[in-house]
Structure formats: C-alpha cells, structure tokens
Design an enzyme around this catalytic site. Structure first.
Site, mmCIF file in Angstrom:
data_model
loop_
_atom_site.group_PDB
_atom_site.id
_atom_site.type_symbol
_atom_site.label_atom_id
_atom_site.label_comp_id
_atom_site.label_asym_id
_atom_site.label_seq_id
_atom_site.Cartn_x
_atom_site.Cartn_y
_atom_site.Cartn_z
ATOM 1 N N ALA A 232 -7.274 -3.115 -7.755
ATOM 2 C CA ALA A 232 -6.363 -3.433 -8.856
ATOM 3 C C ALA A 232 -6.589 -4.872 -9.289
ATOM 4 O O ALA A 232 -6.507 -5.797 -8.464
ATOM 5 C CB ALA A 232 -4.915 -3.237 -8.423
ATOM 6 N N ALA A 233 -6.882 -5.082 -10.555
ATOM 7 C CA ALA A 233 -7.148 -6.425 -11.064
ATOM 8 C C ALA A 233 -5.920 -7.314 -10.883
ATOM 9 O O ALA A 233 -4.792 -6.887 -11.115
ATOM 10 C CB ALA A 233 -7.543 -6.361 -12.539
ATOM 11 N N PHE A 234 -6.166 -8.549 -10.464
ATOM 12 C CA PHE A 234 -5.078 -9.505 -10.282
ATOM 13 C C PHE A 234 -4.477 -9.905 -11.626
ATOM 14 O O PHE A 234 -5.181 -10.014 -12.637
ATOM 15 C CB PHE A 234 -5.599 -10.763 -9.588
ATOM 16 C CG PHE A 234 -5.357 -10.781 -8.097
ATOM 17 C CD1 PHE A 234 -5.378 -9.621 -7.367
ATOM 18 C CD2 PHE A 234 -5.119 -11.969 -7.438
ATOM 19 C CE1 PHE A 234 -5.162 -9.615 -6.000
ATOM 20 C CE2 PHE A 234 -4.908 -12.001 -6.075
ATOM 21 C CZ PHE A 234 -4.922 -10.817 -5.348
ATOM 22 N N LEU A 235 -3.179 -10.138 -11.625
ATOM 23 C CA LEU A 235 -2.515 -10.792 -12.747
ATOM 24 C C LEU A 235 -2.760 -12.291 -12.652
ATOM 25 O O LEU A 235 -3.218 -12.787 -11.609
ATOM 26 C CB LEU A 235 -1.016 -10.484 -12.711
ATOM 27 C CG LEU A 235 -0.637 -9.024 -12.974
ATOM 28 C CD1 LEU A 235 0.852 -8.815 -12.751
ATOM 29 C CD2 LEU A 235 -1.018 -8.607 -14.395
ATOM 30 N N GLN B 11 1.678 -2.401 4.876
ATOM 31 C CA GLN B 11 0.385 -1.827 5.232
ATOM 32 C C GLN B 11 -0.744 -2.757 4.799
ATOM 33 O O GLN B 11 -0.544 -3.657 3.981
ATOM 34 C CB GLN B 11 0.230 -0.449 4.591
ATOM 35 C CG GLN B 11 1.316 0.524 5.046
ATOM 36 C CD GLN B 11 1.158 1.911 4.478
ATOM 37 O OE1 GLN B 11 0.050 2.401 4.296
ATOM 38 N NE2 GLN B 11 2.279 2.565 4.186
ATOM 39 N N ASP C 254 2.417 -1.815 -7.667
ATOM 40 C CA ASP C 254 2.550 -1.192 -6.349
ATOM 41 C C ASP C 254 2.982 0.270 -6.462
ATOM 42 O O ASP C 254 4.133 0.627 -6.200
ATOM 43 C CB ASP C 254 3.552 -1.981 -5.497
ATOM 44 C CG ASP C 254 3.383 -1.691 -4.011
ATOM 45 O OD1 ASP C 254 2.424 -0.979 -3.664
ATOM 46 O OD2 ASP C 254 4.208 -2.156 -3.213
ATOM 47 N N LYS D 275 -6.942 -1.466 -1.760
ATOM 48 C CA LYS D 275 -6.202 -0.582 -0.872
ATOM 49 C C LYS D 275 -7.167 0.490 -0.374
ATOM 50 O O LYS D 275 -7.672 1.287 -1.172
ATOM 51 C CB LYS D 275 -5.013 0.065 -1.591
ATOM 52 C CG LYS D 275 -3.883 -0.906 -1.882
ATOM 53 C CD LYS D 275 -2.639 -0.197 -2.377
ATOM 54 C CE LYS D 275 -1.496 -1.189 -2.608
ATOM 55 N NZ LYS D 275 -0.263 -0.529 -3.062
ATOM 56 N N ASP E 124 9.481 4.685 -4.013
ATOM 57 C CA ASP E 124 9.435 3.343 -3.409
ATOM 58 C C ASP E 124 9.468 2.238 -4.468
ATOM 59 O O ASP E 124 8.602 1.367 -4.496
ATOM 60 C CB ASP E 124 8.168 3.227 -2.554
ATOM 61 C CG ASP E 124 8.129 1.940 -1.750
ATOM 62 O OD1 ASP E 124 9.180 1.532 -1.234
ATOM 63 O OD2 ASP E 124 7.046 1.337 -1.639
ATOM 64 N N GLU F 33 0.403 4.472 1.981
ATOM 65 C CA GLU F 33 0.034 4.077 0.624
ATOM 66 C C GLU F 33 -1.329 4.681 0.319
ATOM 67 O O GLU F 33 -2.269 4.524 1.099
ATOM 68 C CB GLU F 33 0.003 2.553 0.491
ATOM 69 C CG GLU F 33 1.375 1.913 0.611
ATOM 70 C CD GLU F 33 1.348 0.434 0.291
ATOM 71 O OE1 GLU F 33 0.524 0.022 -0.537
ATOM 72 O OE2 GLU F 33 2.139 -0.312 0.881
#
Length: 570
Positions: free
Chosen positions: A370-373, A250, A459, A266, A439, A287
């Site tokens: 969502a903050a990136f790693l 998605q 996720d 998202k 999931d 999602e």
C-alpha cells in the site's frame, strides 16, 4: 670511473623496480574486481537463485556473511526512520526502473520475472474464463462502460490553495542531499540534481505526483494516469530498505524503494479459500493481503477514491527482505523450516512466533503493498474515534449495540452535526459491509482541511474473511441514521443492475493485479448479495422517513439528470 657507472646503473634499476611495483599496486584492485565479477556472473548464469536450489547451504553461510558485514559496518543495524518528502522529491530519474550500476543484476533477475509472468498469466486465465461469457454478451469492458456513465463524470468545485494538500507555488528548494540522515542516500548515483522548484511535475516520481494531487475532496482523481503508474512502481521498483512497522497487532513491514517511495507490506497469511473460523473474534482475526488489494479496487468502483493505491507483489524473502533489512529484531527472526523453506515472524502483539511464521516456497511470498501517504511532518492527519466503534471486549457491548436511538446523539455531536462527516461515515459503513470488515475502530482525515473533507479508508486487511456470512451489525449506522448521499445511492443502484453487476466489475478490475485471482467467486457473489441488502435497508428508510429526508443531494452539477435517475431508482 667504473664504480661511478655501476652506481648509476644500480640507481636506474632501483627506479625501474619502484615504477613497476607502483603500477602493479594501482592495477591489482581493478583486476581483482574484474575477476570477482566474472566468477559471480558465471555462478549466476549456471546456478540461478541459490536459495531455490539449496536453502540449507545458504543458511549455513548466512551468519558468516552477516558477521563480516557487521564488522565492516560498525553501526549496523541503524534505527529505521521515515523519509521526509522534501528530502528526495526532486530526483529526475527516480521513476526509472534501475540505475546504470544495476544492469548486471537485471540479467540475474530476468529469469525470476519470466517465471512470475508465466505464473501470473496462468492465474489470470482462471479469472478470464469466468468472465469470458459475460464479456461476450457485453461486447466491451464493463469497467470502461461504468466509468463512462454520467455518475462518474461529475466535476469537483474549483480548487483554491486551501483545497490542495500541497501548494507547489513556493520558493522551497528541495534537495535530497540536504537530508540529515546519511542512511538515506542514492546508492551509486553521484549525479547532481536541480531543486524541484526548478523542475516540472512530470519529472517527479510517481509517488510524489500522487501526493501533490491530494485535495479536500479526493485522494486522487478518477482517471489519473499517475495512479496506474504508481501501481506498476509498487510491483517493479527495487526494494532498498525494509523495517518493521511499530504498533499494530500483526506484522507489517515498511518497504522503501529505489525511487525513495515507501509502501506498507502485508504478507500472505491465508489462502484465498480459507474463511475466518466461526469462533474467532473480529479483533483477533488474521489480516489478509488480498483484502487490502480488493478494498482498493472496490473503493475505486464505488467512486469514493479514499483508499491509497495498493498492489500485490511476489517478494523474494532472501534478497528483498532479509538482505535489505537493517532492523536487527526482524533479521534475527529468520530461520529455515523443516521443509527447507525460508521463514520469519518478526515482532508484534499477535501471531509473531515460530508457530505463526511466514514461510516462502522456498523463499517467495505474496503480499500487498500500500503506497504511503505524505509524511506526517508535512501533512498532519487527525485520528478520530469511530462513533460506531466496537467494544473490543469478549463480553461487553458498545453503546450503539444497546441503544437504538444512538444516532440521534451522534447527530448532535461535532463534527457530525454539520457538513458531510456523518454522510461520509455512511459511505464507510457501506464500504465495510460489502467487504465484511468489522474492524473500523478509528479513521483519519487531513488536518489542513478541517472538518470539511473526506474520510481516509485505511487498514482494510480484515475484510473478505467470510463469504458465507453477512454481518448485519456492520450496517447498524445506516439503519439507525437512515442518511445517505445521493451520489452513493445512485451508484449502488447502478451496481445492482445486470449490465454493471458489482461482482463482474470487481473481477475485471482485479485482473489487473499481478497476484490475480485476488478473490474467489464466493466472495464476489457475496458482494452482490450484500449490495441488495444495503438497498433493502435504504428502501425501508425511504418508506419510513421519506426520500428527501434520507437521500441528501450532493450532485448539484447536473440536478435534472440525477433527479430523474433517483426517481427511477425508487
């Protein structure tokens, strides 16, 4: 003699005319910019957001504006690539909400922020009413009381260089201007910055301070103030670049902020009240943006701290997505709906078509960020297949679904034959069951820490789909293995008590998000119900195999306290 004098006068006049023309040529661009700025300011003050009042009119001029922009930028749109950590980690002003050149746009956006604050306060009122009676009895914050509990005050082992993701005691000089990709630049800021090796960590942007705090045992510490600051950044930082994320079923967008931080966006696809249709397979479910937000708060309340920080944000699809993207494929999918709303659908494997378009009202849309790693070039991650992965087939079943002794085989397979990996899988199983997330096909770990480290809970968008149904198949790993950490076992018992009720703690924690209410009451009550089911499964395991065989002690710091609490729980 007379002719000579006339000639001198003529030369002087020509000289004066030339000087006058030269001065006018120098001043003309500045006068034009000043006139343009005043006219645009007047238009902004009088009309506000044009898309909100006349979306159809804006759409008619949209193609022409982009055509002119494309003519001015022959290379548009360039391929979007991820920003490496060292390219921009030393900007001392990167935590500021704006640069000096943005002061004009701040006035234009102030009205929008006021409206958002009013909307947020109205939403918060709904949840505060639900919690008011509970807080009156409690007399104080349940969440604060929870974090004061001894179970939430255990200490980590001493951290060596091998236990931290990044070693700051290096001679690497990090300079954002050393980046090879000229597409990534600090717009309008020509200030020179010193390398990060010469700066203190307090001058780093919050996303970088989050990255350098990652260690073998946790993504972030329990009371890390940087996490709260990072959540605010996700909501307030100006978006400077947008691109579609490759892969996945998605549509998801990569958003880059003014301070060079990045987050995964998202968008909202369902309302809070909509449940997953009963005939939907788990792998074709939507999602949900609110599931990502709630998962972060649940993970923190369970004291796992394995979900990267997530915050909800109301995004302007026109100014913050369409006008910011250099992704031509994404840009081409924008259109005006029959209801005069701005819509787009992007490209993905599922639900990316005009029939499943994401539409604003008229151009405002909710979403999770969502903050990136850390970038994989700096901190490699290893992807593992979940042993209890589902078949993702309409008719076939996975091995664990037909073999009741499947866990015995898993226990003999590395890395589940030693260390804490199998127990971490049990934590993830409980986490997913409380959300109703089916999931979980893969998981990731940081490669630097080998097999002795935590599982990253990424996720989580397919959680919170059904509040009226408890999917017991999610708990199969726990029922087959009958293993759990003592810290997890004790916290689950704590969260089942009336004074620390999980639903109340979640409701209070979610009030901090801008898009509150994140979950409706039936989803909150479902978590309490599912928590009791988890404790029932563990009680059956203890009765069948014995407490010491089921509950593994991972609390060596205060053994007497936890031993006493464990036997009280029995």
């Amino acid at each position: 003699m007379i002719l000579f004098r006339k000639f001198r006068v003529l030369i002087l006049m020509v000289f004066l005319v030339a000087c006058t023309m030269h001065i006018m040529i120098d001043l003309l661009p500045k006068l034009e910019k000043r006139a343009a700025g005043s006219s645009s300011g007047a238009a902004g003050a009088g009309g506000g957001c044009s898309c909100a009042h006349n979306p159809g009119g804006e759409s008619r001029s949209w193609a022409k504006q982009r055509a002119r922009a494309a003519a001015a930028e022959p290379g548009w749109p360039n391929k979007h690539s991820l920003r490496l950590l060292q390219d921009f980690s030393n900007e001392p002003n990167s935590n500021l909400s704006s640069h000096s050149r943005e002061k004009v746009t701040e006035k234009a956006e102030s009205l929008k922020k006021v409206k958002q604050l009013k909307l947020g306060s109205e939403k918060r009122g709904l949840m505060k009413d639900a919690l008011s009676g509970q807080r009156a009895v409690q007399g104080s914050s349940r969440l604060k009381a929870l974090y004061e509990n001894p179970l939430y005050k255990t200490d980590l082992p001493h951290l060596s260089d091998d236990d931290t993701l990044f070693n700051l005691n290096t001679d690497i000089r990090l300079d954002p201007k050393a980046a090879g990709n000229q597409e990534w630049h600090n717009e309008g800021n020509e200030e020179e910055y010193s390398p990060t090796g010469e700066a203190t960590t307090e001058s780093y942007p919050n996303w970088l301070r989050f990255h350098i705090g990652i260690n073998r045992y946790e993504l972030y510490s329990r009371h890390n103030l940087v996490i709260e600051a990072l959540l605010k950044d996700l909501v307030s930082q100006r978006i400077t670049s947008v691109a579609m994320k490759s892969g996945g079923t998605q549509l998801k967008l990569i958003m880059t902020f003014q301070n060079y931080g990045q987050a995964l966006f998202k968008p909202m696809k369902q309302t809070r009240e909509q449940e997953t249709p009963p005939d939907f397979f788990y792998f074709s479910d939507f999602e949900r943006h609110n599931a990502e937000i709630a998962a972060f708060h649940l993970d923190r309340i369970l004291d796992f701290r394995r979900v990267p920080p997530v915050a909800g944000r109301l995004v302007n699809m026109t100014r913050e997505i369409r006008d910011m993207t250099r992704d031509k494929k994404l840009w081409r999918t924008f259109f005006i709906s029959p209801a005069n709303n701005i819509c787009f659908y992007g490209e993905c494997s599922y639900y990316c078509s005009t029939e499943h378009a994401l539409c604003g009202k008229p151009d405002q849309i909710e979403g999770s960020l969502a903050a990136f790693l850390p970038d994989l070039a700096l901190a490699k991650r290893k992807t593992w297949r979940n042993p209890w992965r589902r078949s993702y087939h309409k008719r076939k079943k996975a091995e664990w679904e037909v073999d009741p002794d499947y866990c015995d085989e898993v226990k003999q397979t590395p890395p589940y034959d030693r260390g804490t990996r199998l127990l971490d899988i049990m934590d993830m199983t409980i986490f997913d069951f409380l959300m109703g997330n089916m999931d979980r096909h893969h998981y990731e770990t940081f490669e630097k820490f080998g097999n002795e480290t935590f599982i990253i809970h990424l996720d989580n968008g397919r959680g919170y789909g059904k509040h009226s149904h408890d999917e017991m198949s999610i708990l199969v790993p726990l029922t087959q293995c009958c293993r759990v950490k003592r810290s997890t076992y004790l916290r689950l018992q704590l969260l089942a008590k009336e004074e620390y009720l999980l639903s109340s703690l979640m409701a209070e924690s979610l009030l901090q998000d801008q898009l509150t209410p994140i979950l409706i009451q039936p989803h909150l009550h479902a978590m309490d119900r599912r928590l009791r089911l988890v404790l029932n499964v563990l009680a059956d395991c203890v009765e069948k195999e014995g407490f010491s065989s089921v509950v593994e002690n991972d609390l060596d710091a205060q053994p007497s306290l936890h031993h006493h609490q464990a036997h009280r729980g029995r």
